[in-house]
Design an enzyme around this catalytic site. Sequence first.
Site, PDB file in Angstrom:
ATOM      1  N   SER A 108     -77.980  54.253  51.565  1.00  0.00           N
ATOM      2  CA  SER A 108     -76.878  53.548  50.897  1.00  0.00           C
ATOM      3  C   SER A 108     -75.702  53.538  51.861  1.00  0.00           C
ATOM      4  O   SER A 108     -74.987  54.533  51.994  1.00  0.00           O
ATOM      5  CB  SER A 108     -76.499  54.253  49.587  1.00  0.00           C
ATOM      6  OG  SER A 108     -77.553  54.163  48.657  1.00  0.00           O
ATOM      7  N   LYS A 183     -76.531  47.099  46.499  1.00  0.00           N
ATOM      8  CA  LYS A 183     -76.786  48.467  46.053  1.00  0.00           C
ATOM      9  C   LYS A 183     -75.498  49.145  45.608  1.00  0.00           C
ATOM     10  O   LYS A 183     -75.448  49.792  44.555  1.00  0.00           O
ATOM     11  CB  LYS A 183     -77.440  49.260  47.184  1.00  0.00           C
ATOM     12  CG  LYS A 183     -77.578  50.778  46.922  1.00  0.00           C
ATOM     13  CD  LYS A 183     -78.490  51.081  45.745  1.00  0.00           C
ATOM     14  CE  LYS A 183     -78.570  52.579  45.455  1.00  0.00           C
ATOM     15  NZ  LYS A 183     -79.222  53.362  46.517  1.00  0.00           N
ATOM     16  N   LYS A 252     -69.774  58.217  46.674  1.00  0.00           N
ATOM     17  CA  LYS A 252     -69.831  57.449  47.914  1.00  0.00           C
ATOM     18  C   LYS A 252     -70.124  55.982  47.633  1.00  0.00           C
ATOM     19  O   LYS A 252     -69.462  55.079  48.172  1.00  0.00           O
ATOM     20  CB  LYS A 252     -70.907  58.020  48.833  1.00  0.00           C
ATOM     21  CG  LYS A 252     -71.068  57.265  50.149  1.00  0.00           C
ATOM     22  CD  LYS A 252     -72.396  57.553  50.794  1.00  0.00           C
ATOM     23  CE  LYS A 252     -73.529  56.902  50.035  1.00  0.00           C
ATOM     24  NZ  LYS A 252     -74.840  57.016  50.705  1.00  0.00           N
TER      25      LYS A 252
END
Length: 308
Positions: A108, A183, A252
Amino acid sequence: MPALEQAATAAPATVGFIGLGTMGLPMARRLVEHGYTVRGFDPVEPARAALAAAGGVACASAAEAATGADAVVTMLPDGAVVRAAMLDGPAAAAHAMRRGAVLIEMSSSAPLATRALGDALAQAGIAVVDAPVSGGVRKAEAGTLSIMAGGDLDVIAQVRPVLRAMGSNLFETGALGSAHAMKALNNYVSAAGLIAACEAIQIGRAFGLDPVVMTDILNASTGRNNTTENKLKPFILTERYDSGFGLALMTKDIGIAAGLADALDRAAPFSHAVADFARQALERLGREADHTAVDRYLKLLNGERDAG
């Protein structure tokens, strides 16, 4: 026919796999099960040993894992770690990759950083596909992940068999970096639903509603989301807070989504509010906390006993 596309009918293709953590190891195992020669590296020795026990080849560096590989998969904490593994120092993977090989970046990562990495690797004749996943550890083990893929369509077609060995749903999202953007945005929406569900349950409980009944009503109504369906009863109402996805990773990803909005000069006040909440929860609960522990953080804000 490219080596990656003939793996099912001829000699197995070779895939380097960098990052054998909670998600990476079961994904690498799936590739072994599908007949690929998997050369794996992780700085943690037990992870390398686990891959070797599953039939893979344990390697001592990213460069060693990439040697002779038709494709290299990265499944690492963030884009900065990926860039270091690919480019920094003599043990970096790019130094060992042949021209025409493909990097499948499944971490990611920030989409603009992914594009910059793609530009850097293009100079060495290495193509990049960003292919982050959704589904968690259980789907990684079953090979039923949802995989988003960004990049040149011909390159995606070349590595599609590798992706299919790890996932049951494959979505082509556009140019390089677009899958990482998707994502992050998906995880932002998921996190917003998590926080809203936890707040609603706690407000309802304070009013006298039964949280189990509330969950059933949410799941039969318009409030239904991934948290209400899959996380409230097993992980949140029980105060187990052990779903397997870390609060640090969620934080994050939300930050990537909010940062992308900033880079595109888009007003996105709610994404920033969710990002701020997640950062505050992470500071209070610590980096080992599960993302479902935001429920515990809300209880702490309300002066309730620490759920532990």
